[in-house]
Design a protein around this motif. Sequence first.
Motif, PDB file in Angstrom:
ATOM      1  N   VAL A 149      -8.271  47.128  17.925  1.00  0.00           N
ATOM      2  CA  VAL A 149      -8.915  47.716  16.437  1.00  0.00           C
ATOM      3  C   VAL A 149      -8.118  47.162  15.347  1.00  0.00           C
ATOM      4  CG1 VAL A 149      -9.843  49.442  15.356  1.00  0.00           C
ATOM      5  CG2 VAL A 149     -10.400  49.352  17.481  1.00  0.00           C
ATOM      6  N   GLN A 150      -6.675  47.796  15.514  1.00  0.00           N
ATOM      7  CA  GLN A 150      -5.817  47.483  14.574  1.00  0.00           C
ATOM      8  C   GLN A 150      -5.452  45.807  14.031  1.00  0.00           C
ATOM      9  OE1 GLN A 150      -1.730  49.059  15.041  1.00  0.00           O
ATOM     10  NE2 GLN A 150      -1.719  49.455  13.036  1.00  0.00           N
ATOM     11  N   ILE A 151      -5.552  45.118  15.234  1.00  0.00           N
ATOM     12  CA  ILE A 151      -5.439  43.471  15.173  1.00  0.00           C
ATOM     13  C   ILE A 151      -6.680  43.089  14.128  1.00  0.00           C
ATOM     14  CG2 ILE A 151      -5.223  41.502  16.372  1.00  0.00           C
ATOM     15  CD1 ILE A 151      -3.544  42.831  18.379  1.00  0.00           C
TER      16      ILE A 151
ATOM     17  N   ILE B 202       7.752  47.745  21.383  1.00  0.00           N
ATOM     18  CA  ILE B 202       8.065  46.692  20.040  1.00  0.00           C
ATOM     19  C   ILE B 202       6.957  45.709  19.784  1.00  0.00           C
ATOM     20  CG2 ILE B 202       9.790  44.829  19.819  1.00  0.00           C
ATOM     21  CD1 ILE B 202      11.899  46.116  21.427  1.00  0.00           C
ATOM     22  N   PHE B 203       6.318  45.320  20.840  1.00  0.00           N
ATOM     23  CA  PHE B 203       5.149  44.404  20.474  1.00  0.00           C
ATOM     24  C   PHE B 203       4.120  45.104  19.907  1.00  0.00           C
ATOM     25  CE2 PHE B 203       7.599  41.470  23.228  1.00  0.00           C
ATOM     26  CZ  PHE B 203       7.287  40.278  22.664  1.00  0.00           C
ATOM     27  N   SER B 204       3.835  46.324  20.130  1.00  0.00           N
ATOM     28  CA  SER B 204       2.841  47.047  19.627  1.00  0.00           C
ATOM     29  C   SER B 204       3.262  47.776  18.187  1.00  0.00           C
ATOM     30  CB  SER B 204       2.215  47.854  20.679  1.00  0.00           C
ATOM     31  OG  SER B 204       3.190  48.944  20.972  1.00  0.00           O
ATOM     32  N   ASP B 205       4.315  47.720  17.938  1.00  0.00           N
ATOM     33  CA  ASP B 205       4.626  48.264  16.620  1.00  0.00           C
ATOM     34  C   ASP B 205       4.131  47.362  15.316  1.00  0.00           C
ATOM     35  OD1 ASP B 205       5.978  49.453  14.314  1.00  0.00           O
ATOM     36  OD2 ASP B 205       7.708  49.741  15.432  1.00  0.00           O
ATOM     37  N   PRO B 206       3.373  47.946  14.732  1.00  0.00           N
ATOM     38  CA  PRO B 206       2.771  47.266  13.502  1.00  0.00           C
ATOM     39  C   PRO B 206       3.644  47.111  12.448  1.00  0.00           C
ATOM     40  CG  PRO B 206       2.014  49.406  13.271  1.00  0.00           C
ATOM     41  CD  PRO B 206       2.683  49.403  14.544  1.00  0.00           C
ATOM     42  N   SER B 207       4.994  47.773  12.431  1.00  0.00           N
ATOM     43  CA  SER B 207       5.781  47.571  11.237  1.00  0.00           C
ATOM     44  C   SER B 207       7.100  46.243  11.523  1.00  0.00           C
ATOM     45  CB  SER B 207       6.643  48.912  11.056  1.00  0.00           C
ATOM     46  OG  SER B 207       7.469  49.243  12.176  1.00  0.00           O
ATOM     47  N   ILE B 208       6.776  45.813  12.488  1.00  0.00           N
ATOM     48  CA  ILE B 208       7.824  44.819  13.117  1.00  0.00           C
ATOM     49  C   ILE B 208       6.867  43.487  13.285  1.00  0.00           C
ATOM     50  CG2 ILE B 208       9.303  44.031  15.032  1.00  0.00           C
ATOM     51  CD1 ILE B 208       9.544  46.536  15.838  1.00  0.00           C
TER      52      ILE B 208
ATOM     53  N   VAL C 249       0.723  42.976  17.947  1.00  0.00           N
ATOM     54  CA  VAL C 249       0.263  43.765  16.965  1.00  0.00           C
ATOM     55  C   VAL C 249       1.215  43.183  15.533  1.00  0.00           C
ATOM     56  CG1 VAL C 249      -0.520  45.664  15.846  1.00  0.00           C
ATOM     57  CG2 VAL C 249      -0.646  45.610  18.048  1.00  0.00           C
ATOM     58  N   ASN C 250       0.630  42.453  14.737  1.00  0.00           N
ATOM     59  CA  ASN C 250       1.335  41.792  13.661  1.00  0.00           C
ATOM     60  C   ASN C 250       2.146  41.017  13.898  1.00  0.00           C
ATOM     61  OD1 ASN C 250       2.092  41.580  10.658  1.00  0.00           O
ATOM     62  ND2 ASN C 250       3.430  43.528  10.858  1.00  0.00           N
ATOM     63  N   ALA C 251       1.414  39.548  13.964  1.00  0.00           N
ATOM     64  CA  ALA C 251       2.005  38.416  14.193  1.00  0.00           C
ATOM     65  C   ALA C 251       2.165  37.737  12.971  1.00  0.00           C
ATOM     66  CB  ALA C 251       1.431  37.870  15.387  1.00  0.00           C
TER      67      ALA C 251
END
Length: 768
Positions: A230-232, A378-384, A408-410
């Motif tokens: 959902v966030q992606i 780390i991969f699911s952290d949207p701030s990174i 998440v957030n690429a």
Amino acid sequence: MGRYKRRGSKFRQNRKKSENSGDGDDGNNYYSPAVMMGESDWIVLEKYLLEYRTRAYQAYRVNQLSGIGNHDINQLDDAPVIIGKHNFLPLTSENCRQPYLDLPDTLNSKERRKIHSMCAYLDLYHDTAGVESVQISGAVSDSTESNCAKNVSPPTPARRISVSIYEDGLRLVPNRDVDADGGVSQSFFPSQTCRPWYYRAYGNSTNTNINTINHEDIQQRVDAIEKEKVQIRQFANLPELTLRLPDDENPAASCDDLDFNILDQLDLSKEPTPDETPWMLVDTVDKLKLCVTELLYGVGNDGGSPKIHELAFDLEMSNVGKMGSSGVRTCLIQLTSDVATIMVDELSGSSKKVYKDYIIDPLAPGLWDAIPTYLGPIFSDPSIVKIGHGIVGMDTTSLHRDFGILIVNAFDTYEASAILTQRKHGMGLVALCHHYGLPSWEYYKELKNKFQCSDWKIRPLEKRAMEYGRFDIRYLVTLRKLLVRDLVKMDLLHSSAYLRVESSDEEDIGVDLVSEQETQSDSFEMRIDSSASSFNEDGDMPAANHSLKQFESVDGAGKLLPATGNSPPSKTIILASELPCYHYLMKAISISQKRCLKLWSGDEEEPILQNQSFISMMKQAASGTGHGKYWSDDHMQLYRQLAEWRVTVAQREFSSAPELCTLDFLVFVAYKTPKSRSEMRRYSYVLPKCLEDETLPYFYELREMVMSSDAFHLRQSHSLPETMNDVAYYSDRSILHEHDVRQNRLVKLLLTSAVVGVIAVALRARKR
């Protein structure tokens, strides 16, 4: 990238040429270039293999050559046998007495695959040994290190096939893929300990020996994945949400403000190379914990708030067992972050920023199951921001399938380069690094040509292969800054093609795009007029344009004006809050998020009726020619039962069905109805792990299905040609020979003793 690559349009053209080449192929081997030998050559080669089988059995039984037939090849001459353009060994008495026969190492990969198929139906044991040669900059080289230095060991023999009538004969072949004891080699993928997360999460295991996973943790991860999806989708629909704005409470926090005075001076020429960057091979759980800590906080720090803002990543994969996309497994994970450690020289007092790279070996003991725990957050952290190149190729699906990890957030540098050039495909990473001024791009390209398609499951890892893996991540953080800068300038220019790339010196990676149905909830779609786009198709790639000479300013009337020297844009600072107005940047971010939704679906199994071996068998049965001319409805029924059994076993073993055994193997079993492991090895000398393991019941289940089938009874009733059941053991022959020698020596000793005794009695009688 050293990933398992999907084929593109050039491959499809080669495949079409191969299908229309009329080389006598049986339809099993489409994924290779056209073979050199013609149909008549294959007929002669089959006679050659049949003659070898006959002579080898004769040599085993009577230890002499007899019954030579009159064939198309000169069997009595000691000269090599010429078939096509290949020199085969003459079938002399000495060669046929050996435990195995080597075929020429000049055969290409497609010819070898066809010979493997031919040997399976001729009841010959067959296996491959040696090392495949690869093409590097126009020269053929081994896949091992160059032997140009002095006092080095001789190169490994080239790839070749060895055939034998002895079940244990191939164990004596040097440079085989398995060791002499029949065990697995260093290139074997540890499937028992590296089970994909997806199958453990959605499987239906009833095997108590492996059913030790924590179902509560699995369910929590499944629920978390749905939230991350959902966030992606939200980031894809509203890419401005991924931007980092200034934080009043934490002024030192990183934000996405752009300062062209700094960015215009940025290129890759001043970035530290892999040789100048420390790195660590992560092959234990303790090292993985240290890796995560240093990625988040920097080297030597383990407290406070995380300093990481950007994570560059890449994966290296290998196809386990040649099973298509279902057999691809992650064999290496490379990571580096934007967190630098300030190192002070005690002598000079000078300081410098030092970054550190990490190469994670998922196949090392204990790491496969630990990766989701430590790398997942780390991969699911949207701030990174996770930075990759061509992540839709196999990176996103592999992380999801093997470890249950979503990105998440690429930011995909491949997609950003595609927008800047307004081409269908983006630029390869080597070409992109070359464009932005990497001095060592030619060396990087050399490493890419050598190691991109390597067998990454081989251990120990080669030093230069790991260096190539570090090249794939070393410059991604800086490339993101450069691409964001140019995407913004592209909007400032109102231009539809900012990077004027005439041609690329490397092929596109050929990634697959996400279908619109997968992102139908995403409404972000920028329509940019591309009528002004023009490309000069002549010439080579332009030199690195560090100062961006192709930048053009805009006058008050909105007309494009030529660039004047190295002048920066009139607006030198753009705040992060203003970036949503720049369409091309938002488009690149949006597409990057959509690529993260390309997840593993688990339904990429090959339909049993579309298997090429099965289709070839049906064609041969219809025409009444070839090895499959006896295929019947009974074999078809057994084949369906075996395919259903394979799916059931896959659920019990937390695996994909192709990973257990291929459909090609099941076609062979359904047709030849083998009732022992030795007969199965005539298809593949190395059997599927589930059939080799004595602690598992699957071999006995398979044998029971075969022996109770109508196809098996049909063969036993002699309606079909018999499989050669008299398996010869070369080691037994040697033992028998030694036994005969001992027996002969004993007889001679007894006779000698008797003669000596008679002579002694005669001498005593004479003295009297």
